[in-house]
Design an enzyme around this catalytic site. Structure first.
Site, PDB file in Angstrom:
ATOM      1  N   ARG A 164       0.834  -1.209   0.000  1.00  0.00           N
ATOM      2  CA  ARG A 164       0.000   0.000   0.000  1.00  0.00           C
ATOM      3  C   ARG A 164       0.867   1.257   0.000  1.00  0.00           C
ATOM      4  O   ARG A 164       0.574   2.238   0.685  1.00  0.00           O
ATOM      5  CB  ARG A 164      -0.945   0.028   1.225  1.00  0.00           C
ATOM      6  CG  ARG A 164      -1.881  -1.140   1.335  1.00  0.00           C
ATOM      7  CD  ARG A 164      -2.895  -1.171   0.192  1.00  0.00           C
ATOM      8  NE  ARG A 164      -3.742  -2.348   0.308  1.00  0.00           N
ATOM      9  CZ  ARG A 164      -3.437  -3.533  -0.200  1.00  0.00           C
ATOM     10  NH1 ARG A 164      -2.313  -3.686  -0.893  1.00  0.00           N
ATOM     11  NH2 ARG A 164      -4.250  -4.547  -0.061  1.00  0.00           N
ATOM     12  N   SER A 238     -10.697  -0.597   3.826  1.00  0.00           N
ATOM     13  CA  SER A 238      -9.895  -0.874   5.026  1.00  0.00           C
ATOM     14  C   SER A 238      -9.375   0.440   5.592  1.00  0.00           C
ATOM     15  O   SER A 238      -8.719   1.200   4.872  1.00  0.00           O
ATOM     16  CB  SER A 238      -8.696  -1.749   4.665  1.00  0.00           C
ATOM     17  OG  SER A 238      -9.135  -2.925   4.057  1.00  0.00           O
ATOM     18  N   GLU A 334      -4.924   3.811   6.481  1.00  0.00           N
ATOM     19  CA  GLU A 334      -4.627   3.601   5.056  1.00  0.00           C
ATOM     20  C   GLU A 334      -5.068   4.812   4.213  1.00  0.00           C
ATOM     21  O   GLU A 334      -4.331   5.230   3.320  1.00  0.00           O
ATOM     22  CB  GLU A 334      -5.336   2.314   4.581  1.00  0.00           C
ATOM     23  CG  GLU A 334      -4.855   1.840   3.235  1.00  0.00           C
ATOM     24  CD  GLU A 334      -5.506   0.532   2.811  1.00  0.00           C
ATOM     25  OE1 GLU A 334      -5.237  -0.509   3.439  1.00  0.00           O
ATOM     26  OE2 GLU A 334      -6.278   0.564   1.840  1.00  0.00           O
TER      27      GLU A 334
HETATM   28  C1  LIG Z   1     -15.421  -0.282  -0.263  1.00  0.00           C
HETATM   29  C2  LIG Z   1     -13.948  -0.044  -0.542  1.00  0.00           C
HETATM   30  C3  LIG Z   1     -13.106  -1.116  -0.763  1.00  0.00           C
HETATM   31  C4  LIG Z   1     -11.747  -0.911  -1.005  1.00  0.00           C
HETATM   32  N1  LIG Z   1     -10.960  -1.991  -1.240  1.00  0.00           N
HETATM   33  C5  LIG Z   1      -9.634  -1.834  -1.496  1.00  0.00           C
HETATM   34  C6  LIG Z   1      -8.806  -2.971  -1.746  1.00  0.00           C
HETATM   35  O1  LIG Z   1      -9.260  -4.099  -1.754  1.00  0.00           O
HETATM   36  N2  LIG Z   1      -7.494  -2.744  -1.983  1.00  0.00           N
HETATM   37  C7  LIG Z   1      -6.951  -1.495  -2.010  1.00  0.00           C
HETATM   38  O2  LIG Z   1      -5.757  -1.362  -2.261  1.00  0.00           O
HETATM   39  N3  LIG Z   1      -7.729  -0.386  -1.794  1.00  0.00           N
HETATM   40  C8  LIG Z   1      -9.042  -0.533  -1.531  1.00  0.00           C
HETATM   41  N4  LIG Z   1      -9.837   0.566  -1.300  1.00  0.00           N
HETATM   42  C9  LIG Z   1      -9.232   1.896  -1.289  1.00  0.00           C
HETATM   43  C10 LIG Z   1      -9.381   2.672  -2.639  1.00  0.00           C
HETATM   44  O3  LIG Z   1     -10.384   2.112  -3.425  1.00  0.00           O
HETATM   45  C11 LIG Z   1      -8.088   2.689  -3.432  1.00  0.00           C
HETATM   46  O4  LIG Z   1      -7.051   3.253  -2.659  1.00  0.00           O
HETATM   47  C12 LIG Z   1      -8.205   3.490  -4.733  1.00  0.00           C
HETATM   48  O5  LIG Z   1      -7.069   3.299  -5.520  1.00  0.00           O
HETATM   49  C13 LIG Z   1      -8.404   4.984  -4.494  1.00  0.00           C
HETATM   50  O6  LIG Z   1      -8.737   5.568  -5.726  1.00  0.00           O
HETATM   51  P1  LIG Z   1      -9.401   6.988  -5.813  1.00  0.00           P
HETATM   52  O7  LIG Z   1      -9.414   7.381  -7.247  1.00  0.00           O
HETATM   53  O8  LIG Z   1     -10.708   6.998  -5.127  1.00  0.00           O
HETATM   54  O9  LIG Z   1      -8.324   7.886  -5.027  1.00  0.00           O
HETATM   55  P2  LIG Z   1      -8.561   9.160  -4.108  1.00  0.00           P
HETATM   56  O10 LIG Z   1      -9.198   8.756  -2.834  1.00  0.00           O
HETATM   57  O11 LIG Z   1      -9.211  10.241  -4.878  1.00  0.00           O
HETATM   58  O12 LIG Z   1      -7.046   9.591  -3.827  1.00  0.00           O
HETATM   59  C14 LIG Z   1      -6.200   8.768  -3.055  1.00  0.00           C
HETATM   60  C15 LIG Z   1      -4.780   9.367  -3.094  1.00  0.00           C
HETATM   61  O13 LIG Z   1      -4.260   9.290  -4.407  1.00  0.00           O
HETATM   62  C16 LIG Z   1      -3.917  10.570  -4.900  1.00  0.00           C
HETATM   63  N5  LIG Z   1      -4.278  10.592  -6.334  1.00  0.00           N
HETATM   64  C17 LIG Z   1      -5.508  10.311  -6.842  1.00  0.00           C
HETATM   65  N6  LIG Z   1      -5.459  10.364  -8.186  1.00  0.00           N
HETATM   66  C18 LIG Z   1      -4.190  10.689  -8.514  1.00  0.00           C
HETATM   67  C19 LIG Z   1      -3.530  10.919  -9.762  1.00  0.00           C
HETATM   68  N7  LIG Z   1      -4.151  10.816 -10.949  1.00  0.00           N
HETATM   69  N8  LIG Z   1      -2.217  11.267  -9.731  1.00  0.00           N
HETATM   70  C20 LIG Z   1      -1.541  11.373  -8.546  1.00  0.00           C
HETATM   71  N9  LIG Z   1      -2.127  11.179  -7.344  1.00  0.00           N
HETATM   72  C21 LIG Z   1      -3.434  10.839  -7.339  1.00  0.00           C
HETATM   73  C22 LIG Z   1      -4.721  11.550  -4.080  1.00  0.00           C
HETATM   74  O14 LIG Z   1      -4.115  12.831  -4.016  1.00  0.00           O
HETATM   75  C23 LIG Z   1      -4.724  10.864  -2.733  1.00  0.00           C
HETATM   76  O15 LIG Z   1      -3.513  11.107  -2.082  1.00  0.00           O
HETATM   77  C24 LIG Z   1     -11.211   0.400  -1.046  1.00  0.00           C
HETATM   78  C25 LIG Z   1     -12.065   1.498  -0.832  1.00  0.00           C
HETATM   79  C26 LIG Z   1     -13.426   1.277  -0.583  1.00  0.00           C
HETATM   80  C27 LIG Z   1     -14.334   2.462  -0.375  1.00  0.00           C
END
Ligand SMILES: Cc1cc2nc3c(=O)[nH]c(=O)nc-3n(C[C@H](O)[C@H](O)[C@H](O)COP(=O)(O)OP(=O)(O)OC[C@H]3O[C@@H](n4cnc5c(N)ncnc54)[C@H](O)[C@@H]3O)c2cc1C
Length: 338
Positions: A164, A238, A334
């Site tokens: 992560r 998580s 996380e």
């Molecule tokens: C129900 C649920 C289940 C989940 N299960 C998992 C799982 O099984 N495994 C897992 O690893 N994660 C899991 N996650 C966490 C999440 O889905 C991941 O971390 C996902 O990659 C976040 O994507 P996002 O676009 O929503 O990022 P955001 O929440 O918008 O951003 C997260 C971080 O990334 C940065 N960021 C976003 N986009 C960019 C970009 N284009 N360039 C540079 N930085 C950027 C942001 O500034 C921030 O720091 C889960 C979340 C939920 C709600």
């Protein structure tokens, strides 16, 4: 680029937490990002990069300029004898990418099905689930340096993926906006089925040689059963990372708590199940203010309705204290806390 002011971020974070962005700019291309960097006001302003908001806890309004990444497009770049190379825009939904690759016959991402969020955020925390991590399928990515406006292409060695973790959480945090990611999907396809819950599916169904779609279906069924759907119950998946400890530390904990769930890692260290520890401290199903611990999975904190970020963090800190008190382990959140 499209600029808006006074934008509510509640619809843009999966926990459904209230916060307002003073300025929000939608970026759909590298040129849009460069326009922001060259802009007389926006160029110098502090910035926050927003994907799908599914790994984000908002505790206050955002004075930073929020760059909402909406770069579109998914395509096959190359069919090599040993791999398909697929490229996706950072603004595409991760799940849309997984389903597209499967429908086109380029398998390899099925274990990561149904993870919420955008393609661009996936390398940031090296998303992982059911025995696979993004780094196992990563080829390279493109981004734009938010200080210079220059385009960069980064391979796995620069991305420094870990559990992560990646360089985008450290020296390049907030510095490089990822615009496109390329994936290497190995040929021939071999399923990754070592994860306990997938082994159970094989035993239940009697299917020992599943297709990629079958694996995706299993993963999605398992996830739907144990994780709350953010469209119905606000959450960020998580909430804490599984702590990684030395074998000595693990033995010490086992002496006191023989049942602790733990997984030996290839490098000799041991991963402890944070959810098990939180459950052992009696938190499963508990509510503090309008935030709570999900009743089916203690690792997931949820919005019981109308919660604010400060309530979520109060609950998170109380959990950290009780886990530390009992196990001597500091749980690390996380999601990104803003
Ligand atoms: C129900 C649920 C289940 C989940 N299960 C998992 C799982 O099984 N495994 C897992 O690893 N994660 C899991 N996650 C966490 C999440 O889905 C991941 O971390 C996902 O990659 C976040 O994507 P996002 O676009 O929503 O990022 P955001 O929440 O918008 O951003 C997260 C971080 O990334 C940065 N960021 C976003 N986009 C960019 C970009 N284009 N360039 C540079 N930085 C950027 C942001 O500034 C921030 O720091 C889960 C979340 C939920 C709600």
């Amino acid at each position: 680029m499209q600029m808006e002011t006074g934008v509510s971020l509640k619809p843009y974070n999966s926990f459904g937490l209230p916060a307002v962005a003073q300025t929000l700019v939608r970026v759909r291309s590298d040129a849009d990002v460069r326009q922001v960097v060259d802009h007389p006001l926006l160029g110098r302003a502090p910035k926050f990069i927003l994907g799908g908001g599914s790994n984000l806890i908002l505790t206050r309004d955002m004075p930073q300029t929020v760059l909402k990444v909406e770069v579109p497009g998914i395509r096959l770049v190359e069919a090599r004898p040993d791999a398909w190379i697929v490229e996706a825009g950072a603004g595409e939904s991760w799940q849309a990418l997984v389903m597209w690759t499967l429908s086109q016959g380029y398998p390899g991402l099925e274990n990561l099905a149904l993870i919420p969020g955008s393609v661009g955020a996936a390398p940031v925390q090296n998303i992982g689930a059911y025995g696979l991590e993004l780094q196992d399928r990563f080829e390279s990515l493109d981004g734009v340096d938010l200080r210079t406006g220059l385009g960069v292409t980064l391979g796995p060695e620069i991305c420094a993926f870990g559990y992560r973790d990646s360089v985008f959480k450290h020296s390049l945090a907030g510095r490089v906006l990822i615009t496109r990611v390329r994936f290497r999907l190995p040929r021939p396809w071999r399923p990754v089925l070592g994860y306990l819950e997938l082994e159970r599916k094989i035993a239940e169904t009697g299917v020992s040689d599943p297709s990629p779609l079958q694996v995706a279906d299993w993963v999605m069924a398992i996830r739907r059963h144990k994780l709350p759907d953010p469209a119905l119950i606000g959450n960020a998946g998580s909430f804490f990372k599984n702590p990684i400890v030395s074998p000595e530390q693990c033995r010490d904990i086992i002496d006191r708590d023989p049942d602790i769930v733990h997984y030996p890692l290839p490098d000799g260290q041991v991963k402890l199940a944070a959810g098990w520890m939180i459950d052992a401290c009696g938190w499963k199903g508990k509510t503090v203010g309008r935030a709570g611990v999900y009743d089916k999975q203690a690792l997931v904190l949820v919005n019981r309705g109308g919660a604010i970020g400060a309530e979520v963090m109060t609950l998170a800190r109380a959990i950290q204290e009780s886990v530390y008190g009992r196990f001597g382990i500091r749980l690390e959140p996380e999601p990104v806390v803003m």
